[in-house]
Structure formats: C-alpha cells, structure tokens
Design an enzyme around this catalytic site. Structure first.
Site, PDB file in Angstrom:
ATOM      1  N   GLU A 236      34.584  51.155  51.827  1.00 15.11           N
ATOM      2  CA  GLU A 236      34.644  49.840  52.488  1.00 15.11           C
ATOM      3  C   GLU A 236      34.670  50.014  54.002  1.00 15.11           C
ATOM      4  O   GLU A 236      33.993  49.291  54.739  1.00 15.11           O
ATOM      5  CB  GLU A 236      35.898  49.084  52.033  1.00 15.11           C
ATOM      6  CG  GLU A 236      35.832  48.630  50.575  1.00 15.11           C
ATOM      7  CD  GLU A 236      37.138  48.068  50.039  1.00 15.11           C
ATOM      8  OE1 GLU A 236      37.084  47.386  49.018  1.00 15.11           O
ATOM      9  OE2 GLU A 236      38.205  48.327  50.623  1.00 15.11           O
TER      10      GLU A 236
ATOM     11  N   LYS B  76      47.549  36.115  50.909  1.00 14.92           N
ATOM     12  CA  LYS B  76      47.307  37.391  51.599  1.00 14.92           C
ATOM     13  C   LYS B  76      47.649  37.325  53.096  1.00 14.92           C
ATOM     14  O   LYS B  76      47.624  38.334  53.789  1.00 14.92           O
ATOM     15  CB  LYS B  76      45.825  37.806  51.451  1.00 14.92           C
ATOM     16  CG  LYS B  76      45.251  37.736  50.046  1.00 14.92           C
ATOM     17  CD  LYS B  76      45.770  38.850  49.173  1.00 14.92           C
ATOM     18  CE  LYS B  76      45.110  38.896  47.800  1.00 14.92           C
ATOM     19  NZ  LYS B  76      43.744  39.331  47.798  1.00 14.92           N
TER      20      LYS B  76
ATOM     21  N   ALA C  67      40.711  41.290  50.989  1.00 15.75           N
ATOM     22  CA  ALA C  67      41.777  42.055  51.648  1.00 15.75           C
ATOM     23  C   ALA C  67      43.056  41.894  50.836  1.00 15.75           C
ATOM     24  O   ALA C  67      43.205  40.944  50.057  1.00 15.75           O
ATOM     25  CB  ALA C  67      41.994  41.560  53.070  1.00 15.75           C
ATOM     26  N   ASP C  68      43.960  42.826  51.031  1.00 12.69           N
ATOM     27  CA  ASP C  68      45.279  42.732  50.391  1.00 12.69           C
ATOM     28  C   ASP C  68      46.273  42.023  51.295  1.00 12.69           C
ATOM     29  O   ASP C  68      47.197  41.370  50.811  1.00 12.69           O
ATOM     30  CB  ASP C  68      45.770  44.131  50.025  1.00 12.69           C
ATOM     31  CG  ASP C  68      44.835  44.773  49.024  1.00 12.69           C
ATOM     32  OD1 ASP C  68      44.663  44.212  47.936  1.00 12.69           O
ATOM     33  OD2 ASP C  68      44.223  45.804  49.359  1.00 12.69           O
TER      34      ASP C  68
HETATM   35  C1  5RP Z   1      39.571  47.009  47.258  1.00 15.07           C
HETATM   36  C2  5RP Z   1      40.040  46.064  48.305  1.00 15.07           C
HETATM   37  C3  5RP Z   1      40.071  44.611  47.951  1.00 15.07           C
HETATM   38  O1  5RP Z   1      39.349  43.912  48.911  1.00 15.07           O
HETATM   39  C4  5RP Z   1      41.482  44.119  47.946  1.00 15.07           C
HETATM   40  O2  5RP Z   1      42.244  44.948  47.073  1.00 15.07           O
HETATM   41  C5  5RP Z   1      41.576  42.658  47.490  1.00 15.07           C
HETATM   42  O3  5RP Z   1      41.269  42.569  46.129  1.00 15.07           O
HETATM   43  P1  5RP Z   1      41.285  41.210  45.325  1.00 15.07           P
HETATM   44  O4  5RP Z   1      40.157  40.376  45.849  1.00 15.07           O
HETATM   45  O5  5RP Z   1      41.095  41.629  43.888  1.00 15.07           O
HETATM   46  O6  5RP Z   1      42.630  40.557  45.539  1.00 15.07           O
HETATM   47  O7  5RP Z   1      40.394  46.411  49.393  1.00 15.07           O
HETATM   48  O8  5RP Z   1      39.691  48.343  47.670  1.00 15.07           O
END
Ligand code: 5RP
Length: 242
Positions: A126, A144, A106-107
């Site tokens: 997703e 996050k 997740a972001d």
């Molecule tokens: C991709 C997503 C990823 O889960 C989100 O961007 C997190 O990425 P990362 O693990 O590289 O920090 O939603 O569409």
C-alpha cells in the site's frame, strides 16, 4: 459534496433519525469514492486500489467504470484477485509511469490526514503504490477518525530473522509489540502489531521505525498522508482535503 447515503430511517418521538451501520457506511463511502473517480480520473489513466473491506466495496463499485479506466495497480494479492474477478485490468507497478489516483481505507486517520494502516497486513505494498500516486484518496467511516494516532495497534512488517531484534527496539520506543500469529504478508514477512503508542509526532516515529534494521515498512502513513478524505458518518459522506 453531500453523497446520498444508504440509510435506515427510524421513527422515534416524531423525529426521523437517520442511521447507518458501520458496514453501510463502508458501502456509502465506497460509492462516493467511485463517484470521485468517475469525476476526477482522466479517461485511460491508471488507478491504484487499496486493500480491506472498504476497498472491496470500492472494487465492486468501480466495475461499472472499467471501460474508462486505463488499468489498475493492486496493493495486495487479494485486491488483484477481486479486481480480476470483475474483469478489471490489473497492471504490474513496474510497467506504470504515472498513477492519477490511489484509493484505500485506513485503520485510523487524524486531522492532518496522517493514518495508521495495515490492519489487513498489506501496508508495504500500500505504501509503495501510494508513493507513486498523484492523489491519495482515503475512504473510511467515522469510527476511524481520531485526535491522536495510536489507539489502533501499529502494524510493522519485519523480515522473519529480525523479529526479536525489531521487537526489542520497538519496546525502547515505548510500545508493546505482539506477533500477528499465523500471518505471513504477500512479501513473505511477519507483522508485529505495536500496542500502547500515543503518537504525538507521526512523521518522526514513522522515520524512526523505518530506521530499525530488519523493518520492511510500518503502518504510519504520515510523511505521505492522504490528500483527500471521504469520511462516512451515520447520515452522510463528508469530504476533507489537506
Ligand atoms: C489493509 C489496510 C486497510 O485499509 C485497513 O485495515 C482498513 O480496513 P477496512 O476497510 O477493512 O476497515 O490498511 O492493510
């Protein structure tokens, strides 16, 4: 559950400080998710797999489990390629009736386990894969974790001809949309990243944005948030459940 972290020890003033870099936290939480899958995925069951750098570490970790996983469903072309590179079976979602677990990064994630996702642009697939799964396991590091969603720009996937219309509507909702330059989703669409949102009611905003003509989906995962959060901190991996 305390998961043994990959960590570095720094000696300072006779105290031992254990600290992990963000990348080490991603690896630690990916291994914790692999352990979770080993313990909770029934033999032969289907596993959904997310997209991004944390998900990539998870894919590398589950290569050890490939003989007891019935099959996987990938949330992006990049994830499909990485799974297949490890010899892990990837199925078409249309051929899957039930999925026991979906694991994804997740972001941003808040205290109710609502998320912003889509930094990698895979939000629509997703969201579809997550909708089929019985249990959504979110894996991320503590950078996050937020009180209120919105510091990370909210990705919105749009049909190309609707880009300007959707941007105007998003401005009316209080955001500043910016086209993700040079990016096309796996579905052939565009991404508007919406800055400046302070998201007090994520489920309401998720539905409002989905209601704009031309929007394919948006990166708020609030109506169907995570069920389990594996959160890497600099010293351990914590487990939270909704
Ligand atoms: C991709 C997503 C990823 O889960 C989100 O961007 C997190 O990425 P990362 O693990 O590289 O920090 O939603 O569409």
């Amino acid at each position: 559950m305390a998961v043994a972290p990959i960590c570095r020890h720094h000696e300072k003033n006779e105290q031992t400080i254990i600290a992990m870099t963000q990348d080490e936290m991603k690896q630690a939480v990916a291994q914790a998710a692999c352990d979770y899958v080993a313990a909770h995925l029934p033999a032969g069951a289907i596993l959904g797999v997310g997209t991004g750098s944390t998900a990539n570490y998870f894919i590398d970790a589950i290569a050890t489990l490939k003989d007891r996983i019935g099959g996987t469903v990938a949330s992006s072309e990049a994830t499909r390629q990485r799974l297949e590179g490890h010899g892990i079976r990837v199925l078409d979602l249309n051929d899957v009736g039930q999925m026991a677990i979906y694991v994804d990064g997740a972001d941003e994630i808040d205290g109710s386990l609502a998320m912003i996702k889509g930094g990698g642009g895979a939000l629509t697939r997703e969201k579809i894969v997550a909708a089929v799964a019985d249990i959504f396991v979110c894996i991320c590091d503590d950078t996050k974790r937020v009180k209120t969603l919105g510091r990370f720009p909210l990705p919105v996937e749009v049909i190309p001809m609707a880009r300007a219309h959707v941007a105007r509507q998003l401005k009316q909702l209080g955001g500043t949309p910016k086209l993700r330059e040079g990016f096309v989703t796996d579905n052939g669409n565009l991404i508007l990243d919406v800055h400046g949102l302070h998201i007090k009611q994520p489920t309401t905003l998720e539905s409002q944005i989905d209601g704009i003509a031309g929007v394919v989906s948006n990166g708020l995962f609030a109506r169907r948030g995570a069920d389990v959060l594996l959160l890497a901190t600099p010293s351990t991996v914590e487990v939270m459940k909704r």
